[in-house]
Structure formats: C-alpha cells, structure tokens
Scaffold this motif. Sequence first.
Motif, PDB file in Angstrom:
ATOM      1  N   UNK A 854       0.842  -1.316   0.168  1.00 30.14           N
ATOM      2  CA  UNK A 854       0.028  -0.138   0.089  1.00 30.14           C
ATOM      3  C   UNK A 854       0.958   1.297  -0.143  1.00 30.14           C
ATOM      4  N   UNK A 855       0.294   2.467  -0.489  1.00 31.84           N
ATOM      5  CA  UNK A 855       0.977   3.546  -0.441  1.00 31.84           C
ATOM      6  C   UNK A 855       0.463   4.430   0.533  1.00 31.84           C
ATOM      7  N   UNK A 856       1.147   5.133   1.335  1.00 35.81           N
ATOM      8  CA  UNK A 856       0.365   6.321   2.151  1.00 35.81           C
ATOM      9  C   UNK A 856       0.991   7.757   1.803  1.00 35.81           C
ATOM     10  N   UNK A 857      -0.049   8.395   0.801  1.00 31.83           N
ATOM     11  CA  UNK A 857       0.516   9.699   0.497  1.00 31.83           C
ATOM     12  C   UNK A 857       0.498  10.687   1.511  1.00 31.83           C
ATOM     13  N   UNK A 858       1.490  11.613   1.510  1.00 32.30           N
ATOM     14  CA  UNK A 858       1.883  12.520   2.607  1.00 32.30           C
ATOM     15  C   UNK A 858       1.776  13.886   2.185  1.00 32.30           C
ATOM     16  N   UNK A 859       1.007  14.755   2.642  1.00 33.70           N
ATOM     17  CA  UNK A 859       1.124  16.146   2.354  1.00 33.70           C
ATOM     18  C   UNK A 859       2.283  16.858   3.328  1.00 33.70           C
ATOM     19  N   UNK A 860       3.572  16.995   2.775  1.00 33.50           N
ATOM     20  CA  UNK A 860       4.691  17.319   3.705  1.00 33.50           C
ATOM     21  C   UNK A 860       4.352  18.702   4.048  1.00 33.50           C
ATOM     22  N   UNK A 861       4.013  19.804   3.220  1.00 34.41           N
ATOM     23  CA  UNK A 861       3.871  21.178   3.579  1.00 34.41           C
ATOM     24  C   UNK A 861       2.707  21.336   4.717  1.00 34.41           C
ATOM     25  N   UNK A 862       1.737  20.535   4.707  1.00 36.28           N
ATOM     26  CA  UNK A 862       0.550  20.384   5.699  1.00 36.28           C
ATOM     27  C   UNK A 862       1.040  19.848   6.953  1.00 36.28           C
ATOM     28  N   UNK A 863       1.807  18.721   6.961  1.00 44.07           N
ATOM     29  CA  UNK A 863       2.656  18.226   8.128  1.00 44.07           C
ATOM     30  C   UNK A 863       3.464  19.325   8.839  1.00 44.07           C
TER      31      UNK A 863
END
Length: 872
Positions: A854-863
């Motif tokens: 599975x792939x967990x997409x991450x919004x780095x800017x929001x993090x």
Amino acid sequence: MLSRPLQLLALFILLALGLWWVFSGPSTPPLQGTNPDAAKVEQEIAAGTLSPEALGGASSVVSEIEREKILQGALERAEIDTSAKGAQVTVLTIARDGGLPLANTEVWLLSDAGESLAELREMGDLYEAILERLSEKGKTWFSDAEGKVQMTIPEGRFYLVARSGELYAELYRNHAEDGQIFWLQLHQDHDLRVRVIDERGEPLANFPLALDFEHADWTQRLAQFSSDANGLAVLDHVEARIPSQDAGTRLIVRAEAPFREAPEIALDLEDFPDEFLYQVPPYASVTLVPMRADGEEGWREETFLQRHQEQQDQWSEVFGADARPDMGMGRVTAFRGEADYPFVGLGLELDAGVQFGIGRLPTVKTFAGPFRSGENLRVEVQEVHASPLLVLRAVNEAGEPFAHADVDLHFRLTGANFRYQLSERIHLDADGRGECPITIGQGEGVSGSMVIDLSLPVVSPDLRAKIEIEQELAPGPYDAGEVIFSKGPVLCSGQVVNRAGEPVHGVRLRLMHQTAGGFWQTLNRQVYPVNEQAQFSIHGESATEDLLLVARHPSYPHQEMEVRAGSQGVSFVMEEGYRVSGQVRFDAAVNPTNLRVFLATADIPAAGFDRYWELPAATLQQDGSFSVLTLDPNARQVLLIDEESSAILASVPDVIPWSASSNGDPRLQSWDLRDQVFRYFLRFRDSEDLPVNGVDLTIQSVKSLASGSNAQATFHRGFGELYLPERQLSFFAVGSGTTSLNGTCPQPGEYAFTLDKGISVEVQLNPYPKLQNNQRLELVLDLASNPERSASYWMHNFDADGKITVAVPDPGEYQAYLRVHLRQENGSMVTFDFPESGPKPIWTIDQQSTVQSFVLDLDVAALQAAIDERLN
C-alpha cells in the motif's frame, strides 16, 4: 597476612636461598629481615631495601601481595551493605529457553562504584574470586522452587549476577524501587576463545577484536576484547550478552582495526567452538602525533583512526566524535605526544582524528595508509578551531569571582527549521575564568538564536545566570566577559507549619509552573528543603504568574498550594489528614508487593478513571500491611488493584478514616482475601518457540481502575503474572507483528500460548519527510470496525526509500494515518495525529501469505505547518 600455603611457599624459597648462600658463598652481605611476612616484605620493597630479584625468584610472593591488594580493593567496591535500608525487590530467575523458573540459582548483588561489570570481568580470576568471597560471607541468595529471591537493594547503581550450572545472567540498573520485579533470564555460559596469529602462524599479542550482533536490519556491538601475550583472546559469558536469538540473527567476530580484507567469522550457537584460529592479514602500524595550535605536542589527547568515508555522518559535526558510526579501533589516548595503532591494513585511505579537549569537535586528517608490511607511518594532526569557543568569567553580584567552581551550561539553539539542546560542565580557575567549546549546531559556524543557562550546582543551585547570543559565531574564541550569577527575584518564600502553627521539619518543596503546552513542570528542576525553622525561600524567574507550591513529607499527605510569583511570607499549612491502615491476608501463592491499595470516594467514577493516579495509594508490604494518608475524609472506599493490569481485585466500601495524629482504631484491622485473589502466570511464544515481545492483553469481565472498562496489561518480554479476582481468566491478546488470540485459563496457574506471525503488509510513505532530531513519526493502522484495536510501528524501521514492512493481527479494513511526536524545549512531549481531520485511507487487508503493498500519500507542507503550529 598471607594464607598458610603462601607462608609455606615463602619459607621454602627462603630455605633455598639459605642453602645457595651456604654452598656458593654470597658475593654481597646476606640479606637481613627477609622473612615471608607479607606486610614486612611489602614495607621493605617500598623502602628500597629489598627487591623481588633479591628474593631469588620469589617474585610470586610479591605478586601474591599485589593480587591480594587488588582483590581486596575490588571486593570493597563490589560489595553492597545489605543491612542498609533500601528497596524491597523480587528477583525471578528463569531459563531463557522455555522461560521456566530455575530453582536453587545462586544470585550475587554487586555495587557499581564507578566500575563497570565488564571491567570487573576483565580481572579474570579476580572476578571469580570476588564472587567466591561474597559467597563465603553469605552475601549471596538462592532462588526458591518458583525461581524467586527476595532481597533488599540499597540506593545507587547495582549489578545482579546469577548462575545455575552452565547457565548465567547479569542485570545492571541505576536504582531500585520498592516492589520492583527483576527478571534474570539465564543463558548458556559459553566462553569465546580465539587464538590470533599472523600470516606465519606466530601468535599476535594485544590484537583488538570485536563481537557484533547482526539482526535483519540493525547491528549492535556487544563487546571488544584483545589477545594476551600468547595470542589468546577470551570473552566470557557470550550468550548472556545476546539481545535475542530470533531467526535471522548472527554473531560475528571481527577485527576491531582498519583492515581491507580482515576475516569475519560467524558463530554457530548450536555448535559453539571451544577455540578457533583468527589469522590476521599482512599489517603495518601508524603513530598519531597530536599538535596543538601553539606548536606543542599534545600530552593527553584522545585520538581515533578509521577508514575514510567520502560522506561523513552529519551528527559527527553536531555532537563530536562519539557519534561517528565507524570508530575503527576505537579511541587511544596519546601519552607523551604520541598514540600508537599497531595493526592497520595495507593500502587504505585513513582518517586520523584527535579530540583536543572535552566537548570540542575533532580535528580530522585524511592520508594514505601504509603500503608495506611492517611499515610505521608517523602522522601529525594539527589542532584548528573547529568550533566556537565560549570564554567567560563567573562572578557574584559584588564582582567577586567564583574560584575553582564547577559551572553547568545548558545550550538552547533555535534556528529557522531546527532546535538543539546540549549540556556541558566546565571548571573555573582561581580567577573564575572558564571556557567551553560550543559543539551545538551544524557546519563550522553557529547561527541562530542561542540561549545559555548557567548554574553553580555545588556552590548553590539557586545561583544562576543567562547568556543570550543572536549573532553568528565563527570558529574561535567568543568572550562573553563577566557573567553575573545571582539568585534572582524571590518567587516564593515563607514557612511550613502544622494546624497548630508549629514548624514542620523535613518538608521538601517543589515550585511548579505551567508551560506553553499546558504541562506542569518543576521550576529549575530543583527540590528545595526547608531550613531548621521550616522556612523556605525560592528564587528564580517564571514566565507565568500562577504557580503551584507542592510539599511532600513522609508523615503527611501530599499537599499543594496555589501561589503568585513574588509571594513572600507565605504560610503553608500542612494538614495532618486522615489515615487508613490495616493488613490483608492472602493465599501463599500471592505476592503482596505486586499489589497496591487505593483510597477513593464511595462512587468510584467520581474520582475520574483518567486521573486515578492522583488518588492516595500505598504498596503492600511483604506481610500484607499498608497505611494510606489522605486529605479527603470522604475517601471511605479501600480498593485493592493489581499493578500490572490496574484490575480491581476487591474493595471495602464503608471504611472510616481516622485523624493521622490520633491513635484510634482505623476501622480496618484485618482484610481476609484468602481464596478471593488468584495468580496467573502467562507466557506467549511464537511458532519458533521464542518469546513474543510486547503482548497487549485485554482481560474480559474484570474492571480496571485506570479506565473503568476491561482491565488491560502489557507483557514486554512475552511473559508476566497477573492477580485477578476470577477463578477463570478470559482475555484477548495481540503481540507486535503477530496474530490475535482469544485465550482462556480454566483455573489459576501457569500457561503458555502461541501467537503466529501476523499478515505481512508493506507500506510506502510518499514522500519520505526529513525530520529534526526532536521529531518522530509513527505509523498507525486501526481496524475500521473497531478503532480501539490498533497496531503501531515506529518510524525508525522505515528504510531509506520510505518503506516499512509490518504485520497486522487480523484481516479486515484498516484506516492508516501518522502519529506525530514532538519534544519541546522544556522536555515535554506533544503528540497529535495527522491528518487530524479529513480522509484517512481505508485499506482492505486479506488473509494472504504474500506481502500486500500500500502507498500512504503525505502532504509534507501540511505536516510541517501542523508541527510549526504546535512548537511555536
């Protein structure tokens, strides 16, 4: 005095000398006073009137004297005064294979006293002699039929050593607390014997070796050892050093020196060799010469030599040489301006490093190593200002210097995208001057806003100072000038009294303030005792006006008082409170020290399950007695709980507390719980019969004081004991990376359960974020149909590409998200889930033997925005 056999040996030697003198005639006047008395021999040797050679080869007498002295000194450092007051603990001795209790196991208790157990073991037969002497003095214990030993451990660091036949275990701890249980898992007592030879088959003395433990994704250095004059290198108690014996683990013997093609030997624990050869390839040597900036050779500098790495580890520049991942032969201290590395591989590019002063960044020089066998290279390493150097002069408010004092410095550096903290201690000279390298920050210069908090821990913890630096610091000296230490403004002062207005002595106070994150923290991390008049005065600075004064005393309940910053003349009245005491009677199988007594109001939920630790409580003594102090006269319910699970075992609802100062009947003389509390000892193994670490249990139909619902427990080593009020135990269990299990124990006793490997899942984090050292991510997979059932995995298992392979306990639909852990400047932790709201992907995980991806997409800017919001 020498033992009788040694006296006879010395007498025999003297008789031989006498015969030699009679028949050969002495060339010098006969020796006077050479009787074998150890003390007299020692005095004559010290006075220079007698030498070991003059004894005609009787140096064994002298060596025995020295051995006895060393042994006596080591024995004094190792021996613990078990008659002193300390913590009452339980030691459980079990076999590592199977986890069964080991009866009649001998257990020694040793103090640390500044020496590590490894250093004691290096004494060889002296270490064995220490244990034998302790046994002779009755300073050892033997476990009972259940593998238990009850003992008292005084304050301070200690070692536990256990032996049973060929099985061995050891345990090190900083301190012990009442009621603690220490598990000693005994292993096979294998000794590793390596015969080190060169290419001609000749023995090599002082050759450094290392024993490494290799797991699937990490390596740990277990020990470093070296060969003796005959080329024999011995490392004892090998299996006692191994963290685990999971499938896929290996033990590797390596050369602890920079070599190109040194052999690596894997050990087979099933067929452990008695002794094997280690042949060293052709080698040469390197001599490092530390050169200070003034041109003088360094006298006592720490050096290291290692193979050159094109990409240096970034942490080596932040924290110094300690964090370098490959230390080669480790450290060698340069005496008289030189440090010798006698075993170096040929044709290597090497890094020679010198640590010029404690806390400074190392100076490293790269050079081409030897190319011919037997060659000795001499390499000079010049000191440079590798970091800024803080220079200061510590004075009081009158301008008088603090001569020869120690100063603690706590550095806090804040930049655009980072926060670092570092602590150092320096010693001042007669004029109060001192210097400290600033090894915090990256690169050769330090930029950002730096605050340095200073204190004088020995002179007075109240004396403090602060240095604030906004400018960028280049390598070299930075003179902070005179730094004035003062107590600062009075935050709170007054006297602690009882209800009659009399001073209460022996009180210890803490002043708490609330941090920006909402956590209560002790000001200056200090505890303040009252003086002879029970008066106190606490100085310092606080960012908040509202403070909390907390008082503790063994004869009074824990009490708090709200105060304002700057309050003076405060009268802190200690209430004597109310006492409930008594004695609980159990069956023989119950260990009372595993249980605690709590006082609560008649309606338990009113106490707040999420704040149950604030309820007054006490640990039961070995005889089942207890005494609890409280300020609440309505706390009339006595609760007995199991410490492992917080399960409520029993309660008495209508107890009337009595005044703590009265001698009246506390109305709870005896509490008979025989045949009402039962012991369960559980073990959880995997399909390969190895312990499963981190097993979480949910105990059904037993209420917990901590949650108000089913009791829960965690067995960190795959085994543990529970005390429950039920004759039959039903539970739900899941381990890290295993399947779940609904288990049942039909009656009290010991049980073993098997947890199979869970369903393998590979998760790709896209993209992989770059985190600071005060930040950590955790992957969480919650079963969508039951969010309370979750599985969490630490971020450090992700590989360089942002992948992690985990195992979930059951098939089903799982929601995936991240849990973010942030450590703030004050040391407190902030935790939040990301994304906090919005969609969390739902993954359907099937019961398959293959790995599901599975792939967990991450919004780095929001993090990053969420992290900045909480840190700022």
